[in-house]
Design an enzyme around this catalytic site. Structure first.
Site, PDB file in Angstrom:
ATOM      1  N   GLY A  19       0.821  -1.210   0.000  1.00  0.00           N
ATOM      2  CA  GLY A  19       0.000   0.000   0.000  1.00  0.00           C
ATOM      3  C   GLY A  19       0.846   1.247   0.000  1.00  0.00           C
ATOM      4  N   ALA A  20       1.926   1.245  -0.801  1.00  0.00           N
ATOM      5  CA  ALA A  20       2.911   2.331  -0.753  1.00  0.00           C
ATOM      6  C   ALA A  20       2.545   3.533  -1.607  1.00  0.00           C
ATOM      7  CB  ALA A  20       4.279   1.796  -1.192  1.00  0.00           C
ATOM      8  N   GLY A  23      -1.102   7.836   1.443  1.00  0.00           N
ATOM      9  CA  GLY A  23      -1.186   7.923   2.893  1.00  0.00           C
ATOM     10  C   GLY A  23       0.079   7.538   3.629  1.00  0.00           C
ATOM     11  N   GLY A  25       1.471   4.649   3.917  1.00  0.00           N
ATOM     12  CA  GLY A  25       2.345   3.778   3.144  1.00  0.00           C
ATOM     13  C   GLY A  25       3.301   4.559   2.268  1.00  0.00           C
ATOM     14  N   SER A 148      -4.629  -1.059  14.547  1.00  0.00           N
ATOM     15  CA  SER A 148      -5.378   0.177  14.767  1.00  0.00           C
ATOM     16  C   SER A 148      -5.775   0.237  16.229  1.00  0.00           C
ATOM     17  CB  SER A 148      -6.622   0.213  13.888  1.00  0.00           C
ATOM     18  OG  SER A 148      -7.582   1.145  14.381  1.00  0.00           O
ATOM     19  N   TYR A 173     -13.913  -3.846  10.343  1.00  0.00           N
ATOM     20  CA  TYR A 173     -12.602  -3.172  10.280  1.00  0.00           C
ATOM     21  C   TYR A 173     -11.816  -3.421  11.567  1.00  0.00           C
ATOM     22  CZ  TYR A 173      -9.057   0.475  10.339  1.00  0.00           C
ATOM     23  OH  TYR A 173      -7.862   1.143  10.437  1.00  0.00           O
TER      24      TYR A 173
END
Length: 298
Positions: A19-20, A23, A25, A148, A173
């Site tokens: 996920g780079a 955000g 990442g 999280s 989530y």
């Protein structure tokens, strides 16, 4: 107060950030590449990965980055990505399991699991398993898995992992992020039993302004700000991940998070809550992930 100025020279090291492209990442990948690491940008599609690569190279032409495709919602894509890494790289110093999806409309992975559980946990479990042999042979390697603060209010519902009974986006989530934390803890336990020197480190970035909020309404976001306080910028949220990836103070068995109640501030080491430390749940979740993915490690 630990900041990016504390990042030591990372030249000669190879790292993967899932996920780079956006955000936390992207901020993580950028800082690691600017510190000299060779960073593989593992993104859901090649356009996203290439865009991230070009943005990093605009900052520094010397940055060594590689664009690659990794769709965590499809275990076949995970296998293909890992196969390419194993064929083209002789070391892997840090694997950062960063990518995630939050509160989408009810959706399933290619293998039929609820999307958040599948992407946030199952995909990263499989990725880590495939790449573990390379991590094991790289001295001082680390596996950094993002959770999280919401994990504290979650439990694993083993009867509803395909949304067989019901679907609640925030509940799912939080469950997926609890699964990530349980995974990091259980991996650390199993590594210890085997006697490997790989570190398994958990982190959570706090409250941040990222694309993870895109499925929330303006009213829901405003309520979150009122409850949690001002959201941090992504570069601030990335500090806990960066600390876990490079600091000598980062240790297995603890959670790294922002120092102000886990929502804002600089990286700090805190104890993990009991709901993520139950060994019976950890063993059950691990064995289920092995059954689903067909991967057994360490």
């Amino acid at each position: 107060m630990w900041t990016t100025k504390n990042i030591p020279d990372q030249r000669g090291k190879t790292m993967i950030v899932t996920g780079a492209n956006s955000g936390i990442g992207f901020e993580t990948a950028r800082e690691l590449s600017l510190s000299g690491a060779y960073v593989i940008l593992a993104c859901r599609n090649f356009k996203n990965a290439q865009d991230a690569l070009e943005r990093i190279r605009q900052i520094s032409e010397k940055a060594t980055v590689e664009a690659s495709v990794l769709d965590l919602s499809d275990l076949y894509s995970v296998k293909q990505f890992a196969k390419t890494v194993l064929q083209t790289h002789s070391r892997l110093d840090v694997l950062i399991n960063n990518a995630g999806v939050a509160t989408p409309p009810e959706t399933k992975t290619a293998q039929g699991y609820e999307l958040q559980f599948g992407v946030n946990f199952l995909g990263h479990f499989a990725l880590t398993g495939y790449l573990y042999p390379l991590l094991r042979k790289t001295k001082g390697s680390r596996i950094v898995t993002l959770s999280s603060n919401g994990y504290q209010h979650a439990s694993i519902d083993f009867q509803n992992l395909r949304s067989e009974i019901s679907y609640d986006p925030m509940r799912e989530y939080r469950q997926s992020k609890l699964a990530n934390l349980i995974f990091s803890v259980e991996l650390n336990r199993r590594i210890g039993i085997k006697g490997d020197e790989v570190l398994s480190i958990a982190t959570q970035p706090g409250a941040n302004k990222t694309e993870l909020t895109r499925h929330l309404s303006p009213e829901e976001i405003a309520a979150g700000v009122e409850r949690l306080g001002t959201f941090m910028e992504p570069w601030q949220g990335a500090l806990s991940t960066l600390f876990a990836a490079v600091s000598e103070e980062a240790v297995s068995g603890k959670l790294i998070q922002p120092h102000e109640d886990g929502y804002r501030g600089y990286p700090s080491l805190v104890s993990i809550k009991e709901n993520a430390l139950d060994t019976a749940t950890g063993k059950k979740l691990w064995e289920l992930a092995e059954e689903i993915t067909g991967i057994h490690f360490p």
